[in-house]
Write a protein that holds these residues in place. Structure first.
Motif, PDB file in Angstrom:
ATOM      1  N   PHE A   1      -3.824   0.200   2.549  1.00  0.00           N
ATOM      2  CA  PHE A   1      -2.483   0.664   2.926  1.00  0.00           C
ATOM      3  C   PHE A   1      -1.419   0.018   2.048  1.00  0.00           C
ATOM      4  CE2 PHE A   1       1.348   0.344   5.644  1.00  0.00           C
ATOM      5  CZ  PHE A   1       1.555   1.680   5.904  1.00  0.00           C
ATOM      6  N   GLU A   2      -1.526  -1.284   1.819  1.00  0.00           N
ATOM      7  CA  GLU A   2      -0.550  -1.962   0.976  1.00  0.00           C
ATOM      8  C   GLU A   2      -0.608  -1.463  -0.461  1.00  0.00           C
ATOM      9  OE1 GLU A   2       1.911  -3.994   1.826  1.00  0.00           O
ATOM     10  OE2 GLU A   2       1.314  -3.636   3.911  1.00  0.00           O
ATOM     11  N   GLU A   3      -1.809  -1.200  -0.965  1.00  0.00           N
ATOM     12  CA  GLU A   3      -1.934  -0.647  -2.311  1.00  0.00           C
ATOM     13  C   GLU A   3      -1.285   0.738  -2.381  1.00  0.00           C
ATOM     14  OE1 GLU A   3      -2.815  -1.752  -5.124  1.00  0.00           O
ATOM     15  OE2 GLU A   3      -4.377  -3.281  -4.928  1.00  0.00           O
ATOM     16  N   MET A   4      -1.453   1.538  -1.348  1.00  0.00           N
ATOM     17  CA  MET A   4      -0.852   2.862  -1.319  1.00  0.00           C
ATOM     18  C   MET A   4       0.670   2.776  -1.331  1.00  0.00           C
ATOM     19  SD  MET A   4       0.640   5.104   1.085  1.00  0.00           S
ATOM     20  CE  MET A   4      -0.117   4.751   2.659  1.00  0.00           C
ATOM     21  N   LEU A   5       1.224   1.859  -0.532  1.00  0.00           N
ATOM     22  CA  LEU A   5       2.674   1.694  -0.516  1.00  0.00           C
ATOM     23  C   LEU A   5       3.190   1.330  -1.911  1.00  0.00           C
ATOM     24  CD1 LEU A   5       3.294  -0.301   2.784  1.00  0.00           C
ATOM     25  CD2 LEU A   5       3.484   2.168   2.419  1.00  0.00           C
ATOM     26  N   ARG A   6       2.530   0.377  -2.544  1.00  0.00           N
ATOM     27  CA  ARG A   6       2.958  -0.057  -3.883  1.00  0.00           C
ATOM     28  C   ARG A   6       2.872   1.091  -4.880  1.00  0.00           C
ATOM     29  NH1 ARG A   6       0.527  -1.039  -8.293  1.00  0.00           N
ATOM     30  NH2 ARG A   6      -1.535  -0.827  -7.343  1.00  0.00           N
TER      31      ARG A   6
ATOM     32  N   GLU B   1       5.998   2.855  -6.908  1.00  0.00           N
ATOM     33  CA  GLU B   1       6.144   2.514  -8.316  1.00  0.00           C
ATOM     34  C   GLU B   1       5.654   3.572  -9.285  1.00  0.00           C
ATOM     35  OE1 GLU B   1       4.158  -1.206  -8.876  1.00  0.00           O
ATOM     36  OE2 GLU B   1       5.377  -2.263  -7.371  1.00  0.00           O
ATOM     37  N   ARG B   2       4.688   4.404  -8.892  1.00  0.00           N
ATOM     38  CA  ARG B   2       4.045   5.255  -9.890  1.00  0.00           C
ATOM     39  C   ARG B   2       3.889   6.716  -9.499  1.00  0.00           C
ATOM     40  NH1 ARG B   2      -1.248   1.890 -11.635  1.00  0.00           N
ATOM     41  NH2 ARG B   2      -1.615   3.830 -12.813  1.00  0.00           N
ATOM     42  N   SER B   3       3.927   7.032  -8.238  1.00  0.00           N
ATOM     43  CA  SER B   3       3.687   8.423  -7.829  1.00  0.00           C
ATOM     44  C   SER B   3       4.900   9.308  -8.116  1.00  0.00           C
ATOM     45  CB  SER B   3       3.349   8.498  -6.339  1.00  0.00           C
ATOM     46  OG  SER B   3       2.146   7.838  -6.072  1.00  0.00           O
ATOM     47  N   ARG B   4       4.642  10.602  -8.284  1.00  0.00           N
ATOM     48  CA  ARG B   4       5.702  11.576  -8.482  1.00  0.00           C
ATOM     49  C   ARG B   4       5.827  12.440  -7.233  1.00  0.00           C
ATOM     50  NH1 ARG B   4       3.822  14.419 -13.953  1.00  0.00           N
ATOM     51  NH2 ARG B   4       1.884  14.438 -12.730  1.00  0.00           N
TER      52      ARG B   4
ATOM     53  N   LEU C   1      -2.126  10.344  -1.047  1.00  0.00           N
ATOM     54  CA  LEU C   1      -0.674  10.182  -1.137  1.00  0.00           C
ATOM     55  C   LEU C   1      -0.225   9.610  -2.476  1.00  0.00           C
ATOM     56  CD1 LEU C   1       0.057   8.851   2.467  1.00  0.00           C
ATOM     57  CD2 LEU C   1       0.026  11.210   1.629  1.00  0.00           C
ATOM     58  N   SER C   2      -1.114   8.930  -3.170  1.00  0.00           N
ATOM     59  CA  SER C   2      -0.739   8.350  -4.464  1.00  0.00           C
ATOM     60  C   SER C   2      -0.864   9.364  -5.595  1.00  0.00           C
ATOM     61  CB  SER C   2      -1.620   7.129  -4.773  1.00  0.00           C
ATOM     62  OG  SER C   2      -1.399   6.106  -3.833  1.00  0.00           O
ATOM     63  N   GLY C   3      -1.832  10.265  -5.493  1.00  0.00           N
ATOM     64  CA  GLY C   3      -1.983  11.282  -6.521  1.00  0.00           C
ATOM     65  C   GLY C   3      -3.108  10.987  -7.489  1.00  0.00           C
TER      66      GLY C   3
END
Length: 411
Positions: free
Chosen positions: A267-272, A276-279, A360-362
């Motif tokens: 979850f924390e990795e997903m938030l970051r 920072e990187r997702s569009r 969610l990150s892509g």
């Protein structure tokens, strides 16, 4: 002496340095938070290259956490199960493998606390406080109950262990390997836990664990070829399940904490990553992925599931603490059912968090250089430890029919 086979690097020497002593629950949690920051830094590289965490494990031992459950009467902090679960989840969020390695160490300490003689407790608790690590050799391949072929042979010239085990998490890092053995007594097979020195003549530790997750737990094979053990190293095992004890729920709450922690880390990795990187999706009408309304909905859903899992783990751990103080048929059953509920939800929440990390990150989150798939691989692998579908059955049977769950290490 024993031979240790490795697929990657040769094992480092096991340190004999005496660790710090944890004074209380607050100090245990503080130590876990510090270690988690340390462990998180190299977790991706260790997993990608399958680098066994020798130096990290030394720091983990040196923190005093491995002796934190030793009873106060024997010089330990006797931290609560609630605190132990928090410690394990905290470490698992940083590195799922490092969180699993001491699980069987704490399990063996509970077996000792429940079924060991005063002399055995005094000896092994002192060894643990001095820095000794306990591994495990419980399961076997090819048997219905996975445990029954490794024998304790009692002869006039001494006692010996013969057999082979698999899924021996922590054995490669251990000073002692608590080994489930059976002995013939009056026509019946009786089980014991034999504490076997890792460097004893006839012990072979084989680093042949090749699962796609939990890759650096060292969960491979151990072979015993006429390994001598002293009678005072052999602790009753079956007898501890013939009466209501907390060995089973204590083991299971640690598994729940591992799955919870891996989910929290994902979850924390997903938030970051989203920040920072997702569009954002082109139909969302927003400039940042973190403002995408459908993403926000899913983030909220995952956090809610993880928070519910945290609450069930804490509640179940408190039930285990209560049963340890006053073990009887009802208190142990309540603890076991509470832990089964926690295992159900930590399995579901951990897998959900690991899956949503990518959804969610892509696509860019799948790049191998980030190795984010280790969260899914780790939680999927660890949640297979025992079938969660049977925990639903145990919970339903308890509430509908008043039937207490069976007493063994998988409930």
């Amino acid at each position: 002496m024993n031979a240790v086979s490795h697929t990657k690097a040769q094992p480092a020497p096991i340190s004999a340095a005496r660790p710090a002593l944890v004074a209380d629950d607050a100090q245990a949690l503080e130590a876990a938070y510090r270690l988690a920051v340390d462990f998180a830094r190299g977790s991706g590289a260790r997993d990608a290259d399958r680098l066994l965490p020798w130096s990290e494990l030394e720091r983990y031992s040196a923190s005093g956490l491995w002796g934190a459950t030793v009873p106060r009467a024997h010089g330990g902090a006797e931290i609560s199960t609630v605190t132990l679960a928090r410690v394990i989840a905290t470490v698992a969020a940083a590195d799922g493998s490092l969180a699993q390695i001491p699980q069987n160490h704490f399990y063996a300490l509970e077996v000792l606390r429940v079924g060991g003689s005063e002399e055995q407790k005094r000896f092994f608790f002192e060894r643990v406080l001095a820095g000794d690590r306990l591994g495990n050799a419980l399961a076997e391949v090819g048997q219905r109950d996975f445990r029954r072929r490794t024998r304790l042979v009692r002869e006039p010239g001494g006692w010996h262990v013969d057999g082979e085990k698999f899924y021996c998490t922590g054995a490669i890092y251990a000073h002692w390997i608590p080994t489930l053995v059976v002995a013939e007594e009056a026509g019946e097979e009786v089980s014991y836990l034999a504490f076997v020195p890792r460097d004893a003549q006839g012990v072979t530790v084989i680093d042949d664990w090749d699962g796609f997750g939990q890759r650096v737990t060292g969960s491979g094979s151990v072979r015993f070829e006429r390994v001598r053990v002293e009678p005072e190293w052999v602790v009753p095992f079956k007898a501890s399940f013939d009466r209501p004890t907390t060995i089973g729920p204590h083991a299971q709450i640690m598994h729940a904490a591992i799955d919870l922690g891996i989910g929290l880390g994902a979850f924390e990795e997903m938030l970051r990553f989203v920040r920072e990187r997702s569009r954002p999706w082109l139909d969302s009408g927003v400039e940042r992925a973190s403002d995408d309304p459908l993403t926000l909905h899913q983030v909220g859903h995952v956090r809610l599931r993880l928070r519910a899992a945290e609450a069930l783990v804490e509640r179940a751990a408190a039930e285990v603490d209560a049963a340890q103080r006053a073990p009887d048929e009802d208190s142990v059953a309540r603890a076991s059912i509470a832990v089964a509920k926690a295992r159900i939800l930590t399995t579901k929440a951990g897998l959900l968090a690991a899956d949503k990390l990518f959804e969610l990150s892509g696509t860019s989150a799948t790049q191998s250089e980030d190795n984010l798939d280790r969260y899914w691989r780790n939680v999927r692998t660890h949640t297979l430890h025992d079938p969660v579908r049977w925990k639903y059955q145990a919970v339903g049977n308890f509430h509908l029919n008043g039937k207490r769950p069976p007493r063994h290490g998988a409930i």
